[in-house]
Design a protein around this motif. Structure first.
Motif, PDB file in Angstrom:
ATOM      1  N   LEU A  78       0.948  -2.940  -0.472  1.00 31.68           N
ATOM      2  CA  LEU A  78       1.829  -1.776  -1.501  1.00 31.68           C
ATOM      3  C   LEU A  78       3.418  -1.767  -0.239  1.00 31.68           C
ATOM      4  O   LEU A  78       3.909  -1.440  -0.361  1.00 31.68           O
ATOM      5  N   GLU A  79       2.662  -2.393   1.399  1.00 31.37           N
ATOM      6  CA  GLU A  79       4.033  -2.275   2.779  1.00 31.37           C
ATOM      7  C   GLU A  79       5.034  -2.750   2.010  1.00 31.37           C
ATOM      8  O   GLU A  79       6.088  -3.079   2.103  1.00 31.37           O
ATOM      9  N   ARG A  81       5.899  -3.642  -1.288  1.00 31.53           N
ATOM     10  CA  ARG A  81       6.731  -3.632  -2.453  1.00 31.53           C
ATOM     11  C   ARG A  81       8.096  -2.685  -2.558  1.00 31.53           C
ATOM     12  O   ARG A  81       7.453  -1.444  -1.786  1.00 31.53           O
ATOM     13  N   GLY A  82       8.566  -2.515  -3.581  1.00 32.15           N
ATOM     14  CA  GLY A  82       9.995  -1.308  -3.407  1.00 32.15           C
ATOM     15  C   GLY A  82       9.086   0.119  -4.325  1.00 32.15           C
ATOM     16  O   GLY A  82       7.550   0.548  -4.780  1.00 32.15           O
TER      17      GLY A  82
END
Lengths: 85, 110, 167
Positions: A78-79, A81-82
Protein backbone atom coordinates in the motif's frame (compact mmCIF):
# COMPACT_ATOMS: atom_id res chain seq x y z
CA UNK A 1 -24.22 -19.22 26.66
CA UNK A 2 -22.74 -21.10 23.71
CA UNK A 3 -25.41 -19.54 21.53
CA UNK A 4 -24.45 -16.10 22.88
CA UNK A 5 -20.78 -16.62 21.95
CA UNK A 6 -21.70 -17.83 18.47
CA UNK A 7 -23.98 -14.81 17.92
CA UNK A 8 -21.23 -12.40 19.08
CA UNK A 9 -18.63 -13.89 16.74
CA UNK A 10 -20.96 -14.01 13.74
CA UNK A 11 -22.01 -10.37 14.23
CA UNK A 12 -18.33 -9.32 14.58
CA UNK A 13 -17.49 -11.09 11.34
CA UNK A 14 -20.39 -9.44 9.52
CA UNK A 15 -19.31 -5.98 10.76
CA UNK A 16 -15.81 -6.61 9.38
CA UNK A 17 -17.27 -7.86 6.09
CA UNK A 18 -19.41 -4.70 5.88
CA UNK A 19 -16.27 -2.58 6.26
CA UNK A 20 -14.44 -4.68 3.64
CA UNK A 21 -17.34 -4.21 1.20
CA UNK A 22 -17.98 -0.49 1.85
CA UNK A 23 -14.55 0.89 2.80
CA UNK A 24 -13.83 4.06 0.83
CA UNK A 25 -10.10 3.40 0.39
CA UNK A 26 -7.95 0.29 0.05
CA UNK A 27 -6.40 0.94 3.48
CA UNK A 28 -9.80 0.63 5.17
CA UNK A 29 -10.19 -2.80 3.63
CA UNK A 30 -6.72 -3.80 4.85
CA UNK A 31 -7.63 -2.72 8.41
CA UNK A 32 -10.82 -4.78 8.30
CA UNK A 33 -8.83 -7.80 7.03
CA UNK A 34 -6.44 -7.49 9.97
CA UNK A 35 -9.26 -7.35 12.52
CA UNK A 36 -11.10 -10.24 10.85
CA UNK A 37 -7.96 -12.39 11.13
CA UNK A 38 -7.67 -11.82 14.89
CA UNK A 39 -11.40 -12.54 15.36
CA UNK A 40 -10.98 -15.85 13.53
CA UNK A 41 -8.21 -16.73 16.01
CA UNK A 42 -10.64 -16.12 18.87
CA UNK A 43 -13.28 -18.23 17.15
CA UNK A 44 -10.80 -21.13 16.79
CA UNK A 45 -10.08 -20.98 20.53
CA UNK A 46 -13.79 -21.03 21.41
CA UNK A 47 -14.28 -24.02 19.10
CA UNK A 48 -11.42 -25.85 20.80
CA UNK A 49 -13.09 -25.33 24.20
CA UNK A 50 -16.52 -26.43 22.99
CA UNK A 51 -15.31 -29.60 21.26
CA UNK A 52 -12.32 -30.35 23.58
CA UNK A 53 -10.08 -30.93 20.55
CA UNK A 54 -6.52 -29.63 20.73
CA UNK A 55 -5.75 -29.11 17.05
CA UNK A 56 -7.91 -25.97 16.85
CA UNK A 57 -5.29 -24.21 19.01
CA UNK A 58 -2.54 -25.20 16.55
CA UNK A 59 -4.72 -23.75 13.82
CA UNK A 60 -5.04 -20.54 15.86
CA UNK A 61 -1.25 -20.13 16.23
CA UNK A 62 -0.63 -20.75 12.51
CA UNK A 63 -3.45 -18.37 11.58
CA UNK A 64 -2.03 -15.59 13.77
CA UNK A 65 1.44 -15.99 12.20
CA UNK A 66 0.11 -15.98 8.63
CA UNK A 67 -2.13 -12.98 9.37
CA UNK A 68 0.82 -10.96 10.70
CA UNK A 69 3.05 -11.74 7.72
CA UNK A 70 0.23 -11.07 5.26
CA UNK A 71 -0.63 -7.69 6.77
CA UNK A 72 3.03 -6.62 6.72
CA UNK A 73 3.28 -7.52 3.03
CA UNK A 74 -0.01 -5.74 2.30
CA UNK A 75 1.12 -2.55 4.03
CA UNK A 76 4.40 -2.56 2.10
CA UNK A 77 2.30 -2.84 -1.04
CA UNK A 78 0.00 0.00 0.00
CA UNK A 79 2.92 2.39 0.58
CA UNK A 80 3.61 2.65 -3.13
CA UNK A 81 0.02 3.27 -4.17
CA UNK A 82 -1.96 6.44 -4.51
CA UNK A 83 -5.14 7.53 -2.78
CA UNK A 84 -7.52 6.16 -5.42
CA UNK A 85 -8.84 2.75 -4.37
CA UNK B 1 -14.86 -23.74 39.51
CA UNK B 2 -12.12 -23.36 36.91
CA UNK B 3 -14.74 -23.67 34.19
CA UNK B 4 -16.72 -20.80 35.71
CA UNK B 5 -13.72 -18.41 35.94
CA UNK B 6 -12.58 -19.34 32.44
CA UNK B 7 -15.99 -18.77 30.89
CA UNK B 8 -16.22 -15.39 32.66
CA UNK B 9 -12.94 -14.35 31.00
CA UNK B 10 -14.17 -15.64 27.64
CA UNK B 11 -17.44 -13.70 27.80
CA UNK B 12 -15.67 -10.47 28.80
CA UNK B 13 -13.24 -10.97 25.89
CA UNK B 14 -16.06 -11.59 23.44
CA UNK B 15 -17.80 -8.39 24.60
CA UNK B 16 -14.61 -6.39 24.01
CA UNK B 17 -14.39 -7.92 20.52
CA UNK B 18 -17.93 -6.72 19.87
CA UNK B 19 -17.09 -3.17 21.03
CA UNK B 20 -14.06 -3.10 18.73
CA UNK B 21 -16.14 -4.13 15.75
CA UNK B 22 -18.82 -1.53 16.55
CA UNK B 23 -15.98 1.00 16.56
CA UNK B 24 -14.90 -0.28 13.16
CA UNK B 25 -18.38 0.55 11.86
CA UNK B 26 -19.12 3.85 13.63
CA UNK B 27 -15.90 5.89 13.70
CA UNK B 28 -15.36 8.35 10.85
CA UNK B 29 -11.83 7.89 9.49
CA UNK B 30 -9.15 5.24 9.10
CA UNK B 31 -6.87 6.17 11.99
CA UNK B 32 -9.66 6.24 14.57
CA UNK B 33 -10.99 2.93 13.31
CA UNK B 34 -7.56 1.34 13.43
CA UNK B 35 -6.99 2.62 16.93
CA UNK B 36 -10.29 1.44 18.44
CA UNK B 37 -10.35 -1.90 16.66
CA UNK B 38 -6.73 -2.80 17.41
CA UNK B 39 -6.98 -2.08 21.14
CA UNK B 40 -10.30 -3.76 21.76
CA UNK B 41 -9.77 -6.81 19.59
CA UNK B 42 -6.26 -7.47 20.89
CA UNK B 43 -7.25 -7.42 24.54
CA UNK B 44 -10.48 -9.29 23.82
CA UNK B 45 -8.72 -12.15 22.04
CA UNK B 46 -6.07 -12.25 24.75
CA UNK B 47 -8.88 -12.54 27.31
CA UNK B 48 -10.39 -15.47 25.42
CA UNK B 49 -6.98 -17.20 25.28
CA UNK B 50 -6.42 -16.58 29.00
CA UNK B 51 -9.81 -18.10 29.76
CA UNK B 52 -8.94 -21.20 27.75
CA UNK B 53 -5.60 -21.40 29.61
CA UNK B 54 -7.53 -21.43 32.90
CA UNK B 55 -9.96 -24.08 31.62
CA UNK B 56 -7.32 -26.42 30.14
CA UNK B 57 -4.81 -25.99 32.98
CA UNK B 58 -1.13 -26.89 32.62
CA UNK B 59 -1.46 -29.19 29.63
CA UNK B 60 -0.19 -29.01 26.06
CA UNK B 61 -3.35 -27.18 24.95
CA UNK B 62 -3.06 -24.60 27.74
CA UNK B 63 0.56 -23.86 26.89
CA UNK B 64 -0.35 -23.40 23.23
CA UNK B 65 -3.01 -20.90 24.27
CA UNK B 66 -0.45 -19.00 26.39
CA UNK B 67 2.04 -18.89 23.50
CA UNK B 68 -0.66 -17.67 21.12
CA UNK B 69 -1.68 -14.88 23.54
CA UNK B 70 1.95 -13.72 23.88
CA UNK B 71 2.35 -13.76 20.12
CA UNK B 72 -0.81 -11.71 19.47
CA UNK B 73 0.16 -9.20 22.16
CA UNK B 74 3.48 -8.61 20.37
CA UNK B 75 2.45 -8.67 16.71
CA UNK B 76 -0.88 -6.86 16.67
CA UNK B 77 0.45 -3.36 17.57
CA UNK B 78 3.26 -3.86 15.07
CA UNK B 79 0.88 -4.55 12.20
CA UNK B 80 -1.30 -1.61 13.26
CA UNK B 81 1.76 0.67 13.16
CA UNK B 82 2.73 -0.65 9.72
CA UNK B 83 -0.78 -0.07 8.35
CA UNK B 84 -1.02 3.47 9.78
CA UNK B 85 2.38 4.42 8.38
CA UNK B 86 1.62 2.96 4.96
CA UNK B 87 -1.72 4.70 4.66
CA UNK B 88 -0.25 8.05 5.73
CA UNK B 89 2.41 7.70 3.06
CA UNK B 90 -0.24 6.67 0.51
CA UNK B 91 -2.11 9.90 1.28
CA UNK B 92 -5.22 8.90 3.23
CA UNK B 93 -6.71 12.10 4.68
CA UNK B 94 -7.62 12.65 8.32
CA UNK B 95 -11.22 13.37 9.36
CA UNK B 96 -12.44 16.97 8.86
CA UNK B 97 -12.80 17.53 12.61
CA UNK B 98 -9.13 16.76 13.31
CA UNK B 99 -7.22 19.35 15.31
CA UNK B 100 -3.56 19.09 14.25
CA UNK B 101 -1.49 17.05 11.81
CA UNK B 102 2.16 17.53 12.73
CA UNK B 103 3.36 14.73 10.44
CA UNK B 104 1.89 16.33 7.32
CA UNK B 105 3.33 19.75 8.26
CA UNK B 106 6.77 18.25 8.74
CA UNK B 107 6.76 16.27 5.51
CA UNK B 108 5.66 19.33 3.53
CA UNK B 109 8.42 21.40 5.11
CA UNK B 110 11.15 19.12 3.80
CA UNK C 1 27.46 -15.97 23.09
CA UNK C 2 24.72 -14.53 20.94
CA UNK C 3 24.13 -17.97 19.43
CA UNK C 4 23.85 -19.48 22.90
CA UNK C 5 21.18 -17.00 23.97
CA UNK C 6 19.21 -17.58 20.76
CA UNK C 7 19.50 -21.34 21.38
CA UNK C 8 18.01 -21.00 24.86
CA UNK C 9 15.13 -18.81 23.65
CA UNK C 10 14.28 -21.20 20.82
CA UNK C 11 14.39 -24.16 23.18
CA UNK C 12 11.97 -22.43 25.58
CA UNK C 13 9.54 -21.69 22.73
CA UNK C 14 9.82 -25.31 21.51
CA UNK C 15 9.11 -26.72 24.97
CA UNK C 16 6.08 -24.44 25.39
CA UNK C 17 4.85 -25.55 21.98
CA UNK C 18 5.09 -29.32 22.45
CA UNK C 19 4.86 -29.43 26.30
CA UNK C 20 6.37 -32.90 26.95
CA UNK C 21 5.48 -33.05 30.67
CA UNK C 22 1.82 -34.08 30.41
CA UNK C 23 0.54 -37.25 32.07
CA UNK C 24 3.25 -37.63 34.71
CA UNK C 25 5.94 -38.94 32.31
CA UNK C 26 8.50 -36.85 30.45
CA UNK C 27 8.69 -37.35 26.70
CA UNK C 28 12.46 -37.31 26.06
CA UNK C 29 12.19 -37.73 22.29
CA UNK C 30 10.51 -34.34 21.86
CA UNK C 31 13.19 -32.62 23.99
CA UNK C 32 16.03 -34.18 21.97
CA UNK C 33 14.37 -33.18 18.70
CA UNK C 34 13.98 -29.64 20.05
CA UNK C 35 17.66 -29.46 21.05
CA UNK C 36 18.77 -30.55 17.54
CA UNK C 37 16.42 -28.16 15.73
CA UNK C 38 17.25 -25.12 17.88
CA UNK C 39 21.00 -25.87 17.65
CA UNK C 40 20.95 -25.75 13.85
CA UNK C 41 18.58 -22.76 13.76
CA UNK C 42 20.84 -20.79 16.12
CA UNK C 43 23.88 -21.69 14.00
CA UNK C 44 22.21 -20.30 10.88
CA UNK C 45 20.40 -17.24 12.29
CA UNK C 46 22.72 -16.32 15.17
CA UNK C 47 24.33 -13.37 13.41
CA UNK C 48 20.99 -11.68 12.69
CA UNK C 49 19.63 -11.93 16.21
CA UNK C 50 20.48 -8.91 18.37
CA UNK C 51 22.89 -6.01 18.63
CA UNK C 52 23.93 -6.28 22.25
CA UNK C 53 23.74 -9.78 23.74
CA UNK C 54 25.37 -8.77 27.05
CA UNK C 55 22.11 -7.10 28.11
CA UNK C 56 20.46 -10.51 28.53
CA UNK C 57 22.70 -11.27 31.51
CA UNK C 58 21.57 -8.50 33.86
CA UNK C 59 19.25 -9.94 36.50
CA UNK C 60 17.81 -6.51 37.45
CA UNK C 61 16.27 -6.10 34.00
CA UNK C 62 14.04 -9.14 34.54
CA UNK C 63 12.82 -7.79 37.89
CA UNK C 64 11.91 -4.44 36.32
CA UNK C 65 10.18 -6.33 33.48
CA UNK C 66 8.08 -8.25 36.01
CA UNK C 67 7.13 -4.92 37.60
CA UNK C 68 6.28 -3.53 34.15
CA UNK C 69 3.74 -6.23 33.26
CA UNK C 70 0.92 -5.28 35.74
CA UNK C 71 1.27 -1.55 34.97
CA UNK C 72 1.01 -2.32 31.26
CA UNK C 73 -2.01 -4.61 31.69
CA UNK C 74 -3.81 -2.08 33.88
CA UNK C 75 -3.39 0.75 31.37
CA UNK C 76 -4.43 -1.66 28.61
CA UNK C 77 -7.69 -2.37 30.47
CA UNK C 78 -8.27 1.37 31.00
CA UNK C 79 -7.71 1.91 27.26
CA UNK C 80 -10.36 -0.64 26.42
CA UNK C 81 -12.93 0.90 28.76
CA UNK C 82 -12.11 4.31 27.26
CA UNK C 83 -12.63 3.05 23.71
CA UNK C 84 -15.87 1.30 24.71
CA UNK C 85 -17.16 4.57 26.21
CA UNK C 86 -16.31 6.58 23.10
CA UNK C 87 -17.78 4.02 20.73
CA UNK C 88 -21.06 3.47 22.58
CA UNK C 89 -21.69 7.18 23.28
CA UNK C 90 -24.34 8.43 20.82
CA UNK C 91 -22.50 11.69 20.07
CA UNK C 92 -19.04 10.13 19.38
CA UNK C 93 -16.86 12.34 21.65
CA UNK C 94 -13.65 12.38 19.59
CA UNK C 95 -11.21 15.20 18.75
CA UNK C 96 -8.43 13.45 16.81
CA UNK C 97 -5.08 14.69 15.58
CA UNK C 98 -1.45 13.70 15.06
CA UNK C 99 1.03 15.13 17.58
CA UNK C 100 4.81 14.87 17.83
CA UNK C 101 6.69 13.66 20.91
CA UNK C 102 10.34 13.16 21.74
CA UNK C 103 11.84 10.25 23.63
CA UNK C 104 15.26 9.89 25.16
CA UNK C 105 15.51 6.15 24.56
CA UNK C 106 18.25 5.14 22.14
CA UNK C 107 18.33 1.41 21.39
CA UNK C 108 16.06 -0.07 18.74
CA UNK C 109 14.42 -2.68 20.95
CA UNK C 110 13.55 -0.02 23.55
CA UNK C 111 11.91 2.20 20.93
CA UNK C 112 9.98 -0.79 19.56
CA UNK C 113 8.69 -1.65 23.03
CA UNK C 114 7.76 2.00 23.64
CA UNK C 115 5.85 2.21 20.35
CA UNK C 116 3.96 -0.99 21.08
CA UNK C 117 3.09 0.18 24.60
CA UNK C 118 1.85 3.52 23.26
CA UNK C 119 -0.35 1.74 20.73
CA UNK C 120 -2.05 -0.38 23.37
CA UNK C 121 -2.65 2.35 25.99
CA UNK C 122 -5.47 4.93 26.25
CA UNK C 123 -6.25 6.94 23.15
CA UNK C 124 -2.87 6.91 21.43
CA UNK C 125 -1.34 5.09 18.45
CA UNK C 126 2.11 5.34 16.89
CA UNK C 127 2.08 6.39 13.23
CA UNK C 128 5.72 7.11 12.37
CA UNK C 129 9.09 6.65 14.10
CA UNK C 130 12.10 8.76 13.11
CA UNK C 131 15.73 7.86 13.73
CA UNK C 132 16.55 10.84 15.95
CA UNK C 133 14.07 9.97 18.70
CA UNK C 134 10.91 11.69 17.48
CA UNK C 135 7.62 9.79 17.36
CA UNK C 136 4.40 10.87 15.65
CA UNK C 137 1.35 9.83 17.69
CA UNK C 138 -2.27 9.73 16.59
CA UNK C 139 -4.31 10.88 19.59
CA UNK C 140 -8.08 10.38 19.75
CA UNK C 141 -8.62 13.31 22.19
CA UNK C 142 -5.91 15.95 21.73
CA UNK C 143 -5.20 17.72 25.02
CA UNK C 144 -1.89 19.41 24.08
CA UNK C 145 -0.52 19.98 20.58
CA UNK C 146 2.83 21.21 21.92
CA UNK C 147 5.82 18.81 21.76
CA UNK C 148 7.00 19.15 25.36
CA UNK C 149 3.60 18.90 27.05
CA UNK C 150 2.46 16.00 24.86
CA UNK C 151 5.71 14.19 25.73
CA UNK C 152 5.00 14.76 29.39
CA UNK C 153 1.52 13.24 29.11
CA UNK C 154 2.11 10.32 26.73
CA UNK C 155 5.68 9.09 27.02
CA UNK C 156 6.78 9.68 30.62
CA UNK C 157 4.54 6.93 32.03
CA UNK C 158 6.63 4.20 30.41
CA UNK C 159 9.97 5.78 29.70
CA UNK C 160 11.54 5.44 33.13
CA UNK C 161 10.73 1.74 33.43
CA UNK C 162 11.67 0.94 29.84
CA UNK C 163 14.98 2.73 30.30
CA UNK C 164 15.77 0.44 33.19
CA UNK C 165 14.73 -2.65 31.24
CA UNK C 166 16.35 -2.10 27.85
CA UNK C 167 19.13 0.50 28.12
Amino acid sequence: MIGFLIIVFISCSFMCLYRIARGPTASDRAVAMDILGIIVVGFCVVMSILTRKEFYLTTAIVWALLNFVGILALSKFLEGRGFED
Amino acid sequence: MNEFIGFTFIIIGALFDLFGCIGLIRLPDLYNRLQAATKCVTLGTCGILLGSLIIFGLTAAGMKAFLCALFILITSPTSAHALARASHIAGVKLWEGSVVDKLKEDTEKK
Amino acid sequence: MRKGILFLLLLIVWILLVWPFSGGAVDYQSIVAGVVVSFFASLVFGELFTESPHKFLGVKRYLWAILYIPIFLWSCLLANLDVAYRVLHPLLPIKPGIVKVKTRLKSKSAITALANSITLTPGTMTVEVLDDGYLYIHWIWVKEADVEKATLIIVRRFENLLERIFE
